[in-house]
Design a protein around this motif. Structure first.
Motif, mmCIF file in Angstrom:
data_model
loop_
_atom_site.group_PDB
_atom_site.id
_atom_site.type_symbol
_atom_site.label_atom_id
_atom_site.label_comp_id
_atom_site.label_asym_id
_atom_site.label_seq_id
_atom_site.Cartn_x
_atom_site.Cartn_y
_atom_site.Cartn_z
ATOM 1 N N THR A 33 3.760 10.835 12.907
ATOM 2 C CA THR A 33 4.541 10.298 14.203
ATOM 3 C C THR A 33 4.666 8.968 13.962
ATOM 4 O O THR A 33 5.294 8.491 14.751
ATOM 5 C CB THR A 33 3.562 10.867 15.491
ATOM 6 N N GLY A 34 3.866 8.295 12.935
ATOM 7 C CA GLY A 34 4.041 7.029 12.936
ATOM 8 C C GLY A 34 3.378 6.572 11.278
ATOM 9 O O GLY A 34 2.656 6.987 10.796
ATOM 10 N N LYS A 35 3.657 5.029 10.942
ATOM 11 C CA LYS A 35 3.219 4.504 10.040
ATOM 12 C C LYS A 35 2.465 3.267 10.668
ATOM 13 O O LYS A 35 3.118 2.379 11.344
ATOM 14 C CB LYS A 35 4.061 4.459 8.865
ATOM 15 N N GLN A 36 1.431 2.844 10.177
ATOM 16 C CA GLN A 36 0.685 1.429 10.492
ATOM 17 C C GLN A 36 0.889 0.452 9.289
ATOM 18 O O GLN A 36 1.496 0.757 8.271
ATOM 19 C CB GLN A 36 -0.620 1.593 10.576
ATOM 20 N N GLU A 37 0.659 -0.739 9.736
ATOM 21 C CA GLU A 37 1.010 -1.870 9.029
ATOM 22 C C GLU A 37 -0.074 -1.979 7.975
ATOM 23 O O GLU A 37 -0.874 -1.392 7.813
ATOM 24 C CB GLU A 37 0.870 -3.412 9.785
ATOM 25 N N ASN A 38 0.768 -2.818 6.742
ATOM 26 C CA ASN A 38 -0.252 -2.843 5.732
ATOM 27 C C ASN A 38 -0.428 -4.343 5.676
ATOM 28 O O ASN A 38 0.597 -5.323 6.172
ATOM 29 C CB ASN A 38 0.431 -2.526 4.313
ATOM 30 N N SER A 39 -1.232 -4.994 4.970
ATOM 31 C CA SER A 39 -1.410 -6.659 4.659
ATOM 32 C C SER A 39 -1.075 -6.829 3.347
ATOM 33 O O SER A 39 -0.641 -6.084 2.452
ATOM 34 C CB SER A 39 -2.984 -6.949 5.222
ATOM 35 N N ARG A 40 -1.005 -7.770 2.981
ATOM 36 C CA ARG A 40 -0.964 -8.455 1.570
ATOM 37 C C ARG A 40 -1.978 -8.469 0.767
ATOM 38 O O ARG A 40 -1.965 -7.802 -0.383
ATOM 39 C CB ARG A 40 -0.239 -9.997 1.583
ATOM 40 N N MET A 41 -3.286 -8.861 1.272
ATOM 41 C CA MET A 41 -4.469 -9.138 0.586
ATOM 42 C C MET A 41 -5.543 -7.983 0.793
ATOM 43 O O MET A 41 -6.533 -8.419 0.119
ATOM 44 C CB MET A 41 -4.730 -10.495 0.107
ATOM 45 N N CYS A 42 -5.501 -7.438 1.870
ATOM 46 C CA CYS A 42 -6.972 -6.677 2.250
ATOM 47 C C CYS A 42 -7.142 -5.799 1.183
ATOM 48 O O CYS A 42 -6.532 -5.134 0.467
ATOM 49 C CB CYS A 42 -6.440 -5.666 3.364
ATOM 50 N N LEU A 43 -8.622 -5.545 0.920
ATOM 51 C CA LEU A 43 -9.115 -4.553 -0.067
ATOM 52 C C LEU A 43 -8.663 -3.354 0.124
ATOM 53 O O LEU A 43 -8.455 -2.580 -0.920
ATOM 54 C CB LEU A 43 -10.467 -4.775 0.040
ATOM 55 N N VAL A 44 -8.646 -2.820 1.276
ATOM 56 C CA VAL A 44 -8.018 -1.503 1.498
ATOM 57 C C VAL A 44 -6.649 -1.162 1.734
ATOM 58 O O VAL A 44 -5.823 -0.187 0.796
ATOM 59 C CB VAL A 44 -8.774 -1.029 2.775
ATOM 60 N N CYS A 45 -5.962 -2.088 2.491
ATOM 61 C CA CYS A 45 -4.311 -1.825 2.640
ATOM 62 C C CYS A 45 -3.712 -2.682 1.808
ATOM 63 O O CYS A 45 -2.358 -2.554 2.297
ATOM 64 C CB CYS A 45 -4.250 -1.762 4.350
ATOM 65 N N GLY A 46 -4.327 -3.685 1.364
ATOM 66 C CA GLY A 46 -3.248 -4.914 0.942
ATOM 67 C C GLY A 46 -2.430 -4.337 -0.317
ATOM 68 O O GLY A 46 -3.023 -4.034 -1.347
ATOM 69 N N MET A 47 -1.212 -4.518 -0.137
ATOM 70 C CA MET A 47 -0.367 -4.283 -1.289
ATOM 71 C C MET A 47 0.017 -4.904 -2.215
ATOM 72 O O MET A 47 0.423 -4.521 -3.261
ATOM 73 C CB MET A 47 1.098 -3.820 -0.436
ATOM 74 N N GLN A 48 -0.586 -6.384 -2.239
ATOM 75 C CA GLN A 48 -0.438 -7.013 -3.368
ATOM 76 C C GLN A 48 -1.941 -7.448 -3.917
ATOM 77 O O GLN A 48 -1.924 -8.197 -4.835
ATOM 78 C CB GLN A 48 0.186 -8.498 -3.091
ATOM 79 N N ASN A 49 -2.874 -6.774 -3.651
ATOM 80 C CA ASN A 49 -4.335 -6.904 -4.067
ATOM 81 C C ASN A 49 -4.310 -6.294 -5.201
ATOM 82 O O ASN A 49 -4.342 -5.024 -5.376
ATOM 83 C CB ASN A 49 -5.340 -6.779 -3.058
ATOM 84 N N PRO A 50 -4.638 -6.823 -6.496
ATOM 85 C CA PRO A 50 -4.522 -6.187 -7.815
ATOM 86 C C PRO A 50 -5.705 -5.221 -7.783
ATOM 87 O O PRO A 50 -5.614 -4.325 -8.677
ATOM 88 C CB PRO A 50 -4.540 -7.193 -8.888
ATOM 89 N N PHE A 51 -6.833 -5.655 -6.991
ATOM 90 C CA PHE A 51 -7.906 -4.478 -6.845
ATOM 91 C C PHE A 51 -8.147 -3.474 -5.905
ATOM 92 O O PHE A 51 -9.223 -2.878 -5.496
ATOM 93 C CB PHE A 51 -9.089 -5.560 -7.178
ATOM 94 N N GLY A 52 -6.991 -3.771 -4.932
ATOM 95 C CA GLY A 52 -7.094 -2.804 -3.556
ATOM 96 C C GLY A 52 -6.468 -1.370 -3.920
ATOM 97 O O GLY A 52 -6.190 -1.154 -4.896
ATOM 98 N N LEU A 53 -6.957 -0.993 -2.746
ATOM 99 C CA LEU A 53 -6.556 0.600 -2.703
ATOM 100 C C LEU A 53 -5.169 0.870 -2.119
ATOM 101 O O LEU A 53 -4.696 1.787 -2.655
ATOM 102 C CB LEU A 53 -7.574 1.409 -1.501
ATOM 103 N N LYS A 54 -4.652 -0.278 -1.731
ATOM 104 C CA LYS A 54 -3.029 0.154 -1.271
ATOM 105 C C LYS A 54 -3.160 1.142 -0.278
ATOM 106 O O LYS A 54 -1.990 2.002 -0.470
ATOM 107 C CB LYS A 54 -2.203 -0.139 -2.465
#
Length: 175
Positions: free
Chosen positions: A6-27
């Motif tokens: 029913t929806g999608k939540q925001e991602n951040s840039r560098m969060c360990l869990v949701c950061g899409m540009q964090n090379p060590f993150g879970l994305k």
């Protein structure tokens, strides 16, 4: 069972869990599903291991903490988030690396400024590997960060071609 997204939540840039540009993150990508729960979809790599081939317990706790803490935003339209007061985890099975995983979070009690929630981290075969319960303080993003975000790229919904219309989850009464 299949549940409608029913929806999608925001991602951040560098969060360990949701950061899409964090090379060590879970994305991790977070999807609200039809009955008010939140599902995180993510994969792990060698950088997330403890023992060879196994996910570090702290990373497993982190994904559940984030999923449960974000679940309050499902009913609040994304204006309220959870800041962890306490988190209890129970590790039932080892979690392998290199596979797509799902974590589910839900609100179990909502009382004023505090809420409680629970969640599970599922293995690809539907087995519950890790369970968590927690208490959280409701806060706006501005309260959490101490200011607004300087760049909207730091916090936004990222639409992807492969965003699902539904998500398969095991029957939680059997797990």
């Amino acid at each position: 069972m299949e549940y409608k997204v029913t929806g999608k939540q925001e991602n951040s840039r560098m969060c360990l869990v949701c950061g899409m540009q964090n090379p060590f993150g879970l994305k991790a990508r977070f999807y609200s599903i039809e009955h008010g729960e939140l599902v995180a979809v993510f994969s792990t790599g060698e950088e997330h291991q403890s023992y060879p081939g196994r996910l570090h317990g702290g990373i497993a706790a982190s994904i559940l903490d984030e999923t449960i803490g974000r679940a309050i935003a499902v009913g609040a339209g994304g204006t309220v988030w959870g800041v962890t007061v306490d988190l209890t985890t129970r590790f039932r099975k080892p979690v392998p690396l290199g596979v797509e995983l799902r974590a589910v979070g839900r609100i179990t009690s909502d009382r004023g400024r505090l809420f409680e929630g629970s969640g599970e981290l599922f293995l690809p075969d539907g087995t519950v590997a890790v369970e968590a319960t927690g208490r959280y303080l409701k806060m706006s993003l501005e309260q959490i960060t101490g200011e607004g975000l300087e760049d909207e790229l730091d916090w936004r919904v990222i639409s992807e071609v492969n965003d699902p219309e539904s998500i398969a989850l095991p029957d939680q009464n059997k797990s």
